[in-house]
Motif scaffolding. Structure first.
Motif, PDB file in Angstrom:
ATOM      1  N   PHE A  10       0.921  -1.192   0.014  1.00  0.00           N
ATOM      2  CA  PHE A  10      -0.067   0.122  -0.045  1.00  0.00           C
ATOM      3  C   PHE A  10       0.977   1.437   0.105  1.00  0.00           C
ATOM      4  O   PHE A  10       1.931   1.442   0.638  1.00  0.00           O
ATOM      5  CB  PHE A  10      -0.657  -0.021   1.232  1.00  0.00           C
ATOM      6  CG  PHE A  10      -1.858  -1.144   1.411  1.00  0.00           C
ATOM      7  CD1 PHE A  10      -3.127  -0.672   0.861  1.00  0.00           C
ATOM      8  CD2 PHE A  10      -1.714  -2.466   1.823  1.00  0.00           C
ATOM      9  CE1 PHE A  10      -4.364  -1.861   0.918  1.00  0.00           C
ATOM     10  CE2 PHE A  10      -2.558  -3.251   1.945  1.00  0.00           C
ATOM     11  CZ  PHE A  10      -3.791  -3.057   1.418  1.00  0.00           C
ATOM     12  N   GLY A  20       0.048   4.758   1.498  1.00  0.00           N
ATOM     13  CA  GLY A  20      -0.746   5.431   2.380  1.00  0.00           C
ATOM     14  C   GLY A  20      -1.931   4.456   2.567  1.00  0.00           C
ATOM     15  O   GLY A  20      -1.718   3.407   2.857  1.00  0.00           O
ATOM     16  N   ASP A  21      -3.327   4.700   2.038  1.00  0.00           N
ATOM     17  CA  ASP A  21      -4.392   4.132   2.209  1.00  0.00           C
ATOM     18  C   ASP A  21      -4.750   3.318   0.743  1.00  0.00           C
ATOM     19  O   ASP A  21      -5.766   2.709   0.760  1.00  0.00           O
ATOM     20  CB  ASP A  21      -5.406   4.986   2.698  1.00  0.00           C
ATOM     21  CG  ASP A  21      -5.572   5.495   3.750  1.00  0.00           C
ATOM     22  OD1 ASP A  21      -4.908   4.602   4.797  1.00  0.00           O
ATOM     23  OD2 ASP A  21      -6.011   6.622   3.933  1.00  0.00           O
ATOM     24  N   ASN A  22      -3.902   3.542  -0.143  1.00  0.00           N
ATOM     25  CA  ASN A  22      -4.304   3.088  -1.543  1.00  0.00           C
ATOM     26  C   ASN A  22      -3.365   1.822  -1.766  1.00  0.00           C
ATOM     27  O   ASN A  22      -2.098   1.586  -1.755  1.00  0.00           O
ATOM     28  CB  ASN A  22      -3.928   3.953  -2.633  1.00  0.00           C
ATOM     29  CG  ASN A  22      -4.504   5.329  -2.496  1.00  0.00           C
ATOM     30  OD1 ASN A  22      -5.727   5.296  -2.346  1.00  0.00           O
ATOM     31  ND2 ASN A  22      -3.576   6.488  -2.326  1.00  0.00           N
ATOM     32  N   PHE A  23      -4.363   0.657  -2.320  1.00  0.00           N
ATOM     33  CA  PHE A  23      -3.751  -0.362  -2.626  1.00  0.00           C
ATOM     34  C   PHE A  23      -2.910  -0.522  -3.842  1.00  0.00           C
ATOM     35  O   PHE A  23      -3.221   0.150  -4.707  1.00  0.00           O
ATOM     36  CB  PHE A  23      -4.786  -1.515  -2.813  1.00  0.00           C
ATOM     37  CG  PHE A  23      -4.396  -2.760  -3.420  1.00  0.00           C
ATOM     38  CD1 PHE A  23      -3.727  -3.717  -2.722  1.00  0.00           C
ATOM     39  CD2 PHE A  23      -4.557  -3.137  -4.776  1.00  0.00           C
ATOM     40  CE1 PHE A  23      -3.477  -5.050  -3.483  1.00  0.00           C
ATOM     41  CE2 PHE A  23      -3.977  -4.229  -5.375  1.00  0.00           C
ATOM     42  CZ  PHE A  23      -3.692  -5.373  -4.501  1.00  0.00           C
ATOM     43  N   VAL A  24      -1.787  -1.269  -3.776  1.00  0.00           N
ATOM     44  CA  VAL A  24      -0.572  -0.950  -5.006  1.00  0.00           C
ATOM     45  C   VAL A  24      -0.532  -2.036  -5.532  1.00  0.00           C
ATOM     46  O   VAL A  24      -0.459  -2.163  -6.906  1.00  0.00           O
ATOM     47  CB  VAL A  24       0.649  -0.450  -4.549  1.00  0.00           C
ATOM     48  CG1 VAL A  24       1.764  -0.538  -5.539  1.00  0.00           C
ATOM     49  CG2 VAL A  24       0.324   1.022  -3.755  1.00  0.00           C
ATOM     50  N   GLY A  67      -7.614  -1.456   6.064  1.00  0.00           N
ATOM     51  CA  GLY A  67      -7.337   0.236   6.139  1.00  0.00           C
ATOM     52  C   GLY A  67      -7.261   0.585   7.715  1.00  0.00           C
ATOM     53  O   GLY A  67      -6.268   1.200   7.828  1.00  0.00           O
TER      54      GLY A  67
END
Length: 174
Positions: free
Chosen positions: A38, A40-44, A170
């Protein structure tokens, strides 16, 4: 002085289901190991049984076991932190039961995280201690300062697949 974590692995093991008098037809147990990155909060990205290597090459799933046959780790994910995309802030380790058995019904299930440089086992969790769940957030790698650190989480979730787990992660990203 502790050294920085640079290379580690998560191992997952369990015993196969066995037929018995009351249950003559056994149903295989298929546990899955996953590492999700991730920013931050974003799935990569992810490494798991359907995608063995992350795009940056840092996360590698070494092969899927669909039965638990064999001794020791049945599935292993290796993480090379030198290859992690610089935007990644957290890597979450996850175990799910694709076939839906609860962890308290699986014989000798365990998950462990090992520092591959020192050979030291950082954590080991017996899956039956997780109870009547089909998923567990094992722990996370994160950068509280400049170096990566590992934090044990060992919290149960209800998820049979990585896709079901992502919305529940999250809370562990900060």
């Amino acid at each position: 002085m502790m050294h920085a974590i640079t290379h580690l692995s998560m191992g997952l093991g369990w015993d196969p289901a066995h037929a018995n008098g009351r249950h003559p037809r056994r149903r295989d147990i298929d546990l899955n190991a996953a590492a999700l990155s991730f920013a931050g909060d974003n799935f990569v990205d992810v490494a798991y049984h359907e995608q063995l290597i992350s795009r940056d090459g840092a996360l590698r799933h070494l092969g899927d076991s669909v039965t638990g046959e064999g001794d020791g780790d049945n599935e292993v994910i290796v993480v090379d932190l030198a290859q992690v995309d610089p935007a990644v802030t957290t890597i979450v380790f996850l175990v799910t039961c694709y076939t839906g058995q609860r962890f308290d019904r699986i014989a000798n299930g365990f998950c462990r995280v090992t520092d591959n440089v020192t050979g030291i086992e950082l954590i080991r969790v017996d899956l039956d201690s997780v109870g009547a769940h089909t998923g567990m957030v094992v722990g996370k790698l994160h950068r509280p300062h400049q170096d990566w650190a590992f934090t044990m989480i060992a919290q149960p979730i209800n998820a049979q697949h990585v896709v079901n787990a992502v919305p529940q992660l999250g809370v562990y990203l900060h």
